[in-house]
Design an enzyme around this catalytic site. Structure first.
Site, PDB file in Angstrom:
ATOM      1  N   CYS A   1      -1.392 -22.664 -48.778  1.00 29.17           N
ATOM      2  CA  CYS A   1      -0.337 -21.808 -49.343  1.00 29.17           C
ATOM      3  C   CYS A   1       0.675 -21.407 -48.269  1.00 29.17           C
ATOM      4  O   CYS A   1       0.326 -20.748 -47.285  1.00 29.17           O
ATOM      5  CB  CYS A   1      -0.977 -20.575 -49.978  1.00 29.17           C
ATOM      6  SG  CYS A   1       0.198 -19.268 -50.375  1.00 29.17           S
ATOM      7  N   GLY A   2       1.929 -21.775 -48.452  1.00 27.89           N
ATOM      8  CA  GLY A   2       2.965 -21.436 -47.483  1.00 27.89           C
ATOM      9  C   GLY A   2       3.198 -19.942 -47.361  1.00 27.89           C
ATOM     10  O   GLY A   2       3.443 -19.420 -46.270  1.00 27.89           O
ATOM     11  N   HIS A   3       3.125 -19.219 -48.486  1.00 26.89           N
ATOM     12  CA  HIS A   3       3.317 -17.772 -48.445  1.00 26.89           C
ATOM     13  C   HIS A   3       2.182 -17.097 -47.682  1.00 26.89           C
ATOM     14  O   HIS A   3       2.394 -16.092 -46.996  1.00 26.89           O
ATOM     15  CB  HIS A   3       3.412 -17.218 -49.866  1.00 26.89           C
ATOM     16  CG  HIS A   3       4.507 -17.835 -50.675  1.00 26.89           C
ATOM     17  ND1 HIS A   3       5.825 -17.814 -50.278  1.00 26.89           N
ATOM     18  CD2 HIS A   3       4.480 -18.528 -51.845  1.00 26.89           C
ATOM     19  CE1 HIS A   3       6.566 -18.441 -51.184  1.00 26.89           C
ATOM     20  NE2 HIS A   3       5.774 -18.884 -52.130  1.00 26.89           N
ATOM     21  N   CYS A   4       0.975 -17.649 -47.800  1.00 32.37           N
ATOM     22  CA  CYS A   4      -0.168 -17.112 -47.039  1.00 32.37           C
ATOM     23  C   CYS A   4       0.034 -17.322 -45.546  1.00 32.37           C
ATOM     24  O   CYS A   4      -0.249 -16.427 -44.736  1.00 32.37           O
ATOM     25  CB  CYS A   4      -1.466 -17.780 -47.488  1.00 32.37           C
ATOM     26  SG  CYS A   4      -1.851 -17.581 -49.246  1.00 32.37           S
TER      27      CYS A   4
END
Length: 536
Positions: free
Chosen positions: A75-78
């Site tokens: 996950c890029g947001h993570c």
């Protein structure tokens, strides 16, 4: 006794419970209890506990205030959150705060993800006093100090107790905006409402008092929430209704409205607060701050603002700063400054004064009143049709050629509505180009795109980026919303089936879609108030 009978007799005695350590009344021999493996100690990484199904229980018992991030390695947001999360853990550790931060790899721990109804990443949940069944959903900031402050206000008091006048002035000196609740009885339920709001209003500092001398000092005779500020009128009072009590929603709107400057300059630091104020009408003055003649207009603009507080938010946009995206959103060029624009951020309807209108107190006041009274029609943006709009495999649509292309009864038209700054739009662009190339020789199929930030369509409001719509050939102006995966294979199956996805295809789009809001359109790299997250 016959030696051969002895083993049989011993066996019978054991089975009947009459020999040695029998089972007691009514049961077989008890088996020795299995030895339980020792409970694992949670791992730690950059000050953050790394939890699993085996270690979550112990962490909840040991830490009465535990914020847990459910993340996915892909996950890029993570990944963007990770360094801020570790910094927040370090801030709290340096203060010896009771709160701890932890994380769980959701895909690796599917049982925990299911138990806590995790459907997207990252998801953060706050566990208090080991309560595993009712964690609080974290909806706070995604930067280190904001995360730490959110936790501080849950493990400690969210408002400072004020006993003396010196306490009050010391608190007011700390921030530009300070909110003090004056309550004669600190056990009153209105105090709980006030403290609950203070937990989440992280951009304000809160105080609380029941001291009569402080009531007298600030000229109060009944319970009141007072917002003190170092600008504009300096203070705003919110009396508590004796009959109805303190309504958290009303108080929240009051504080948001009165914590704003009467006139706010738009920039990267103020944009989020501008849109969080929940004031739907915005009046924007576009000026060049390097020009004396333009700066002189600010006084008249500011004088017009007070009667519209809470109804219209007055905003200044410097065309000489990095605000090209704002100009584009309103269809303006820097040379047109000084000028005014009015917008309702719920409907996104835009209004302009008459060409050449002056920017004076009277003119600004009249323009606001006319718009609010419905005396002027909104305008919609449309770019000019490019000469080569149909020369590439992906056709370029604008407001002025949309109707004739989308509703051509001889064509099946597949349109991507996008924003130039949208990350997901950029990610799917190669697949869209490949699709257009694949079908470029199909005379009845058109693959097109429209920049929805520069071209507004009254009949098709766009609520998220990218939005994909299919306009099948034939009469009736039929429109089909595309909700499938954004890859060449799925796009092709959709077109080949005449606008239907095969039943085995997923019904939902994989990956998030940026919601379209004025705040997003105003930013080159949009940030979501709710923070975008990746779906499972």
């Amino acid at each position: 006794m016959d030696g051969q009978l002895l083993p049989v007799l011993l066996l019978l005695l054991g089975a009947s419970g009459l020999w040695g350590q029998g089972p007691g009344p009514g049961g077989p021999l008890e088996e020795a209890p299995e030895e339980q493996p020792p409970e694992e100690e949670p791992l730690e990484e950059d000050g953050v506990l790394v939890l699993s199904r085996q270690t979550l229980g112990q962490a909840l018992r040991e830490h009465p205030a535990l914020l847990v991030e459910f993340y996915a390695p892909w996950c890029g947001h993570c990944r963007a959150l990770a360094p801020e999360y570790s910094k927040a853990a370090a801030l709290l550790a340096a203060e010896s705060a009771r709160a701890r931060l932890a994380k769980v790899d959701g895909p690796t721990e599917p049982e925990l993800a299911e138990e806590f109804a995790v459907t997207e990443y990252p998801t953060l949940k706050f566990f208090r006093d080991g309560n595993r069944t009712h964690p609080e959903e974290y909806t706070g900031p995604r930067e280190a100090e904001g995360i730490a402050e959110w936790l501080r206000r849950r493990v400690g008091p969210s408002a400072r107790r004020l006993e003396h006048e010196e306490d009050a002035h010391a608190l007011m000196d700390t921030r530009d905006v300070v909110v003090v609740g004056f309550f004669q009885d600190l056990q009153d339920r209105d105090v709980a409402t006030f403290l609950g709001l203070a937990q989440d209003a992280l951009d304000m500092t809160f105080g609380l008092t029941n001291r009569p001398q402080l009531f007298q000092k600030f000229g109060l005779t009944k319970d009141t929430v007072v917002l003190f500020k170092k600008f504009d009128e300096g203070r705003a009072d919110f009396p508590v209704d004796k009959e109805l009590g303190l309504d958290q929603g009303d108080l929240s709107r009051f504080l948001l409205t009165h914590s704003m400057h009467l006139v706010t300059e738009y920039n990267s630091e103020t944009s989020s607060k501008i849109f969080a104020a929940r004031i739907l009408n915005h009046l924007l003055l576009f000026i060049n701050q390097t020009l004396d003649a333009h700066r002189e207009l600010l006084a008249g603009f500011r004088e017009a603002a007070p009667p519209f507080r809470g109804q219209v938010l007055f905003v200044v946009v410097d065309v000489n700063a990095n605000n090209d995206h704002v100009l584009q959103y309103f269809g303006l060029e820097a040379r047109e400054a000084p000028t005014l624009r009015f917008i309702n951020i719920e409907t996104t309807k835009k209004y302009a004064p008459e060409p050449g209108a002056l920017v004076t107190t009277a003119a600004v006041t009249d323009f606001c009143r006319v718009v609010l009274g419905g005396g002027v029609k909104p305008y919609r943006l449309s770019q000019e049709v490019p000469p080569d709009w149909d020369q590439r495999p992906v056709k370029t649509l604008v407001g002025k050629n949309f109707e004739q292309v989308a509703f051509d009864e001889t064509k099946n038209v597949f349109i991507k509505f996008y924003a130039p700054w949208c990350t997901h739009c950029k990610e799917m662009a190669p697949a869209w180009e490949e699709l257009a190339e694949k079908y470029r020789d199909h005379e009845d199929i058109v693959i097109a795109e429209l920049d929805a930030t520069a071209n507004e369509l009254e009949a098709f409001p766009v609520h998220g980026f990218p939005t994909l719509k299919y306009f099948p050939a034939g009469p009736g102006r039929k429109v089909i919303d595309y909700k499938g995966a954004r890859d060449l294979e799925t796009f092709s199956k959709f077109l080949d089936s005449g606008g239907e996805l095969p039943t085995e295809e997923p019904a939902e789009v994989s990956g998030a879609t940026f919601p379209l809001g004025l705040c997003d359109a105003f930013q080159e790299k949009p940030g979501n108030a709710t923070e975008p997250r990746d779906e499972l």
